[in-house]
Each structure stands twice: as C-alpha cells, then as structure tokens.
Design a protein around this motif. Sequence first.
Motif, PDB file in Angstrom:
ATOM      1  N   PRO A  87      44.996  34.897  33.100  1.00 39.35           N
ATOM      2  CA  PRO A  87      44.453  35.049  31.744  1.00 39.35           C
ATOM      3  C   PRO A  87      45.496  34.677  30.690  1.00 39.35           C
ATOM      4  O   PRO A  87      46.669  35.045  30.814  1.00 39.35           O
ATOM      5  CB  PRO A  87      44.076  36.530  31.673  1.00 39.35           C
ATOM      6  CG  PRO A  87      44.926  37.187  32.703  1.00 39.35           C
ATOM      7  CD  PRO A  87      45.117  36.183  33.800  1.00 39.35           C
ATOM      8  N   HIS A 132      41.578  31.110  30.713  1.00 38.77           N
ATOM      9  CA  HIS A 132      42.539  31.212  31.812  1.00 38.77           C
ATOM     10  C   HIS A 132      43.294  29.887  31.932  1.00 38.77           C
ATOM     11  O   HIS A 132      42.791  28.839  31.507  1.00 38.77           O
ATOM     12  CB  HIS A 132      41.836  31.535  33.134  1.00 38.77           C
ATOM     13  CG  HIS A 132      41.247  32.913  33.180  1.00 38.77           C
ATOM     14  ND1 HIS A 132      40.049  33.226  32.562  1.00 38.77           N
ATOM     15  CD2 HIS A 132      41.690  34.060  33.759  1.00 38.77           C
ATOM     16  CE1 HIS A 132      39.771  34.502  32.768  1.00 38.77           C
ATOM     17  NE2 HIS A 132      40.751  35.032  33.495  1.00 38.77           N
ATOM     18  N   PHE A 139      44.311  30.935  38.663  1.00 47.13           N
ATOM     19  CA  PHE A 139      44.195  31.014  37.216  1.00 47.13           C
ATOM     20  C   PHE A 139      44.656  32.378  36.730  1.00 47.13           C
ATOM     21  O   PHE A 139      44.357  33.413  37.324  1.00 47.13           O
ATOM     22  CB  PHE A 139      42.749  30.775  36.775  1.00 47.13           C
ATOM     23  CG  PHE A 139      42.352  29.331  36.733  1.00 47.13           C
ATOM     24  CD1 PHE A 139      42.675  28.540  35.651  1.00 47.13           C
ATOM     25  CD2 PHE A 139      41.661  28.771  37.791  1.00 47.13           C
ATOM     26  CE1 PHE A 139      42.314  27.214  35.596  1.00 47.13           C
ATOM     27  CE2 PHE A 139      41.283  27.442  37.757  1.00 47.13           C
ATOM     28  CZ  PHE A 139      41.617  26.659  36.667  1.00 47.13           C
ATOM     29  N   ARG A 179      46.493  27.576  34.402  1.00 42.34           N
ATOM     30  CA  ARG A 179      47.407  27.438  35.530  1.00 42.34           C
ATOM     31  C   ARG A 179      48.218  26.171  35.337  1.00 42.34           C
ATOM     32  O   ARG A 179      47.737  25.198  34.748  1.00 42.34           O
ATOM     33  CB  ARG A 179      46.666  27.420  36.866  1.00 42.34           C
ATOM     34  CG  ARG A 179      45.695  26.272  37.065  1.00 42.34           C
ATOM     35  CD  ARG A 179      45.050  26.388  38.430  1.00 42.34           C
ATOM     36  NE  ARG A 179      44.096  25.314  38.684  1.00 42.34           N
ATOM     37  CZ  ARG A 179      43.430  25.168  39.838  1.00 42.34           C
ATOM     38  NH1 ARG A 179      43.632  26.033  40.823  1.00 42.34           N
ATOM     39  NH2 ARG A 179      42.572  24.179  39.997  1.00 42.34           N
TER      40      ARG A 179
END
Length: 234
Positions: A77, A66, A75, A68
């Motif tokens: 995937p 994940h 988060f 960000r």
Amino acid sequence: MRYTTRETTFRNADGTFNTTSELIFTPTLQDHRTIFTCQVYHLTSKEQVIKRIILTVNYGPELVIHYRTSDSDVFLPLLKNFIYVEHQSFLELNCTADSNPASIVIWLKKFWARRGGIQLVAGVSSSILKKMNVDHSDSGDYICRAHNGYDSKESALTISLTSDFGSSFPVRSITMPIFVVSITLMLIWCCKRKGWCGPCNSGNSKQNEHRGRSGECSTAEDVDVQKKITTSEL
C-alpha cells in the motif's frame, strides 16, 4: 444503536391476526452484501418460516493505491502521495476503486499546458500504470480518478527520481540548483578573501588612496597603491 425494530399487530375481521416486524437502520458500506434473516414462529406451525435477504448498497468509489518496484515483488500500500524511484528502474502502480456499481478508473499525468492532464490507461474497478524503465520524463504529478453513477474520487501522486548522490531528493529539480548556488557563494567568498575582486583591484587608485585602513583593502595593498601614485606624480 444502529439497528432498531418496530412491531405491530392487528386483528382481522375473521378473528385472525397480522403481525409485522420492521428493521430500521441507515445502510453503510459495511452493510453491502450483508444477509438479513426474518424468522416467523407460530404454535400451529410445525416448522418455522425463514426468509433471507441479501442487501445491496450502492455507493461511490473509495480509492486505494498499491505499488511495487519489481515484477516479482508483492504489491504494497502506498501510504504517502509521493514515491522516489531509481533511474531506469521498474515501477508498477495499481489503483483500485471499491464501489457499487463498479467504477471506471483512469490514470492521468498532469501537464501545465493541458488542463486536467493526459489520460494514460483506464480500467474497470482498477487500473495499472506500469513503467519498465523509469526515465526523467516519467517524473511528475499523476492522478488516479474513479467515477460511477453515484460519486467520483481522485488521488494525486508525485513520482520523483532519486538523486545521483544517493539521497532521496528529486534529480535536477532540487540537487542541481543547490549545487550551483553553493559553488557561486564559494567563489564570491574566495574572491573577496583573496582580493581578486572589489575596490582594491579597481582602476580608480585615487579612491583607494582615500579609503585607508577603514576600507576593505589591507595595509600592504594601501602601501603599494601609494607607491604607484607617487611614481605617477613624479
């Protein structure tokens, strides 16, 4: 059918009976922590006998990554094996391993001079790679590797910086070579178009005289060359 049962009953010497029931199946990851219940009924018993069993399945790691791009974001995937980020931006990668027993999860960065890469961070069941200000040195190939006593898995990921032109091409690896080649081809085209290079401007006037109109030189240029040859002969 995943589950099959087999029951057997036999009579003892004292006249009593023993009954056995078997549940037969091949365990998978989905069966881990599943509760199976065995229930026994008898006419002479006031209450039924219940036995519960929690199944434990041991298996190797399955990886999920994940990411960000902000410390306040959730988060998401990572569905591809590459990611583009802005220069000096935030990036956090979380590699999680689903396994039993728990796996050791390691982030590595690949270098051509170092076989296997250099270990960056490690954790149990998951490992987080965080970049507060992504720089050009952070671009490249990364590996998330997990292992326990049953298996080992790894997932590759490429981090690239978006170009300064706003496209999603990696900086300095694609955009700059294309730019240099384009400028070079343009200069060559202009050079031939304007007559700045080529046989028309060479110092060998005798060869230009015999080239005539079949060559790359224009008629006006041939006249100028012929005047120069005539003057030199006089």
